[in-house]
Design an enzyme around this catalytic site. Structure first.
Site, short mmCIF file in Angstrom:
data_model
loop_
_atom_site.label_atom_id
_atom_site.label_comp_id
_atom_site.label_asym_id
_atom_site.label_seq_id
_atom_site.Cartn_x
_atom_site.Cartn_y
_atom_site.Cartn_z
N GLY A 166 48.43 -48.66 -0.99
CA GLY A 166 48.14 -49.27 -2.30
C GLY A 166 48.08 -48.15 -3.34
O GLY A 166 47.30 -48.20 -4.29
N HIS A 168 28.53 -57.11 -2.60
CA HIS A 168 27.79 -56.25 -3.54
C HIS A 168 26.35 -56.71 -3.80
O HIS A 168 25.41 -55.93 -3.72
CB HIS A 168 28.50 -56.19 -4.90
CG HIS A 168 29.91 -55.69 -4.84
ND1 HIS A 168 30.32 -54.72 -3.97
CD2 HIS A 168 31.00 -56.03 -5.56
CE1 HIS A 168 31.61 -54.48 -4.17
NE2 HIS A 168 32.05 -55.27 -5.12
N ASP A 216 45.91 -50.88 -8.81
CA ASP A 216 44.85 -50.70 -9.78
C ASP A 216 43.67 -49.86 -9.27
O ASP A 216 43.16 -48.99 -9.95
CB ASP A 216 44.37 -52.12 -10.12
CG ASP A 216 43.75 -52.15 -11.47
OD1 ASP A 216 44.41 -51.72 -12.42
OD2 ASP A 216 42.59 -52.60 -11.56
N LEU A 217 43.26 -50.16 -8.03
CA LEU A 217 42.09 -49.46 -7.48
C LEU A 217 42.37 -47.95 -7.36
O LEU A 217 41.53 -47.11 -7.69
CB LEU A 217 41.74 -50.05 -6.11
CG LEU A 217 40.55 -49.40 -5.40
CD1 LEU A 217 39.26 -49.67 -6.15
CD2 LEU A 217 40.42 -49.91 -3.96
N GLU A 272 30.25 -59.91 -16.08
CA GLU A 272 31.44 -59.14 -16.44
C GLU A 272 32.09 -59.78 -17.66
O GLU A 272 32.10 -61.01 -17.78
CB GLU A 272 32.44 -59.14 -15.28
CG GLU A 272 31.91 -58.45 -14.05
CD GLU A 272 32.99 -58.35 -12.99
OE1 GLU A 272 33.84 -57.45 -13.10
OE2 GLU A 272 33.00 -59.18 -12.07
C1 BG6 Z 1 34.97 -55.68 -7.13
C2 BG6 Z 1 35.35 -57.12 -7.35
O1 BG6 Z 1 34.60 -55.46 -5.82
O2 BG6 Z 1 33.89 -55.36 -8.00
C3 BG6 Z 1 35.75 -57.35 -8.79
O3 BG6 Z 1 36.44 -57.44 -6.50
C4 BG6 Z 1 34.64 -56.92 -9.71
O4 BG6 Z 1 36.09 -58.70 -9.04
C5 BG6 Z 1 34.19 -55.50 -9.37
O5 BG6 Z 1 35.13 -56.95 -11.04
C6 BG6 Z 1 32.95 -55.12 -10.14
O6 BG6 Z 1 32.71 -53.76 -9.96
P1 BG6 Z 1 31.88 -52.94 -11.03
O7 BG6 Z 1 31.70 -51.59 -10.42
O8 BG6 Z 1 32.71 -52.93 -12.29
O9 BG6 Z 1 30.62 -53.70 -11.23
#
Ligand code: BG6
Length: 451
Positions: free
Chosen positions: A11, A234, A15-16, A210
């Protein structure tokens, strides 16, 4: 760090990799944490030359690395990076990949699966077929599977090539500065340590708002939704740190105990809210009839000795008014005063806010609530010197430090609970909420959210 080692980013043009992994590796370069012969192999399908790839990488690093761009550091960094074009879903291509590793003399590996979950198994099968060494660790992104059954299948496939101790389930929330600080705050301040229980705490709130929508990840997100994308991993990780019985004990074991004691409320239709932002159905790659939630809020309990009976509220969503992640603890009220509250601000601002009661000046008994604020991110030096989550976690993996990665048994327990909730989703209406709002009305009404 082993000699002749490399990290391979599956990948590599995603993006990541651009937004998080390359900037994190660049930061490690600039802090002198990469050994001289360490290589970075970026794998993608696009037809880039190495120079073209590096030109693109440079722009992302300039924008996203916490360390200021420095051409001397970047020139050193450039020499490690090799772009390798291949179709990762084709098992036979791994023969060519192995030849490439042999030519480069690379025989210690970290593989990073920064790809859609559907590719985790094909990549593992390709490596298993042609890899000349099992000196390999794998960092695997969430969501690990789509439910408990698929997670188990994935774990079995990975175990055919990687040992259980070589599988690093990354949850970047565990690398965030203020999430790590929850433990420090709990364990090292008598005023919090002594009152961190159901006798003194009335409720706990964890919220992650977000402002962005699904962006380019619609294909993945529409199959996942907010519960599986954010809560199952998370936010449960954050929750486990807040309510674990013994913050000084073995971290992963204490977390597991929490995951095993998660209890949903009995009336799902009242205590779980699902929402979808207006306009979601018109986004590219989203099914026009999609019932996927871009917002979820829920109330639950953790039945351990410390927190039994304390309601825990979790909410998260996309396309909301602000980007803001925080943990709020509401303490029990004394008489008619307002409850004390402690807010740990996780992002974008990092800090701690404590609200308490004091006599209004000039009155005899009238109370007012005031607050004490600590802003960690207001100090420029803190912002520059604090490793970002991915940087911290990549470095930990390079050094075989598993303490900040999720364990398989935790994943099993958290999937069990998330599946229990998603199984009830058909009883819970999907509320459409306006973009830029606070989310669905019923979620706002669920409790008095502390801001
Ligand atoms: C990712 C999710 O794991 O975490 C995303 O797949 C989300 O959808 C992101 O936007 C949020 O990460 P952070 O660090 O911006 O809070």
């Amino acid at each position: 760090m082993q000699k002749n080692s490399a990290i391979t980013l599956f990948g590599g043009s995603g993006d990541l990799t651009y937004r998080k992994l390359l900037p994190a590796l660049y930061n490690l370069e600039s802090t002198g944490k990469l050994s001289d012969d360490f290589k970075i192999i970026a794998i993608g399908r696009r037809d880039y030359s190495c120079d073209q790839y590096l030109e693109i990488a440079q722009r992302w690093i300039e924008t996203y690395a916490r360390k200021k761009f420095d051409s001397v550091v970047f020139n050193k960094f450039k020499k490690r990076v090799i772009y390798f074009k291949m179709d990762v879903s084709d098992v036979e291509e791994y023969y060519r990949l192995q030849q490439f590793y042999d030519n480069q003399g690379i025989n210690h590996h970290i593989y990073y699966y920064a790809v859609a979950p559907s590719l985790f198994i094909p990549i593992t099968n390709g490596l298993k077929k042609y890899s000349a060494t099992n000196q390999a660790k794998v960092i695997i992104e969430k969501p690990f599977g789509e439910d408990l059954a698929s997670a188990t299948q994935l774990n079995t496939t990975l175990a055919q090539f990687f040992g259980q101790d070589e599988i690093y389930h990354i949850d970047h929330y565990l690398g965030k500065e203020m999430i790590q600080n929850i433990i420090s705050l709990r364990a090292n301040n008598i005023i919090f340590k002594e009152i961190w229980n159901n006798k003194c705490i009335e409720s706990i709130q964890i919220s992650a708002s977000e402002s962005e929508g699904v962006g380019t990840r619609a294909g993945y997100y529409d199959k996942s939704g907010a519960l599986k994308d954010m809560v199952q991993n998370h936010l449960f990780q954050v929750l486990s740190i807040v309510v674990m019985d013994n913050p000084e004990g073995d971290f992963a074991t204490e977390q597991l105990k929490v995951f095993n004691r998660l209890c949903a409320v009995s009336d799902y239709s009242k205590e779980v809210v699902r929402g979808q932002y207006a306009g979601y159905l018109a986004e590219t790659n989203i099914s026009p009839q999609s019932q996927t939630e871009t917002f979820v809020a829920l109330k639950l309990f953790v039945e351990n000795d410390r927190f039994s009976g304390v309601p825990i509220y979790i909410k998260t969503g996309k396309k909301l008014k602000h980007r803001e992640t925080q943990l709020a603890i509401k303490f029990r009220q004394v008489g008619n005063s307002l409850p004390n509250s402690l807010i740990i601000k996780i992002q974008p601002d990092e800090g701690v806010n404590f609200k308490f009661n004091i006599k209004k000046p000039g009155t005899i008994t009238e109370l007012q609530q005031v607050s004490m604020d600590f802003c960690q991110s207001c100090v420029l030096e803190n912002r520059i010197n604090t490793p970002e989550a991915y940087e911290r976690l990549l470095y930990a993996c390079m050094n075989d430090d598993r303490s900040l990665f999720s364990r398989w048994d935790q994943i099993v327990a958290s999937w069990k609970f998330a599946n229990e909730i998603s199984a009830k989703f058909d009883q819970i209406p999907l509320e459409v909420y306006e973009q830029g709002s606070e989310g669905p009305e019923s979620a706002i009404a669920m409790t008095e959210w502390i801001v």
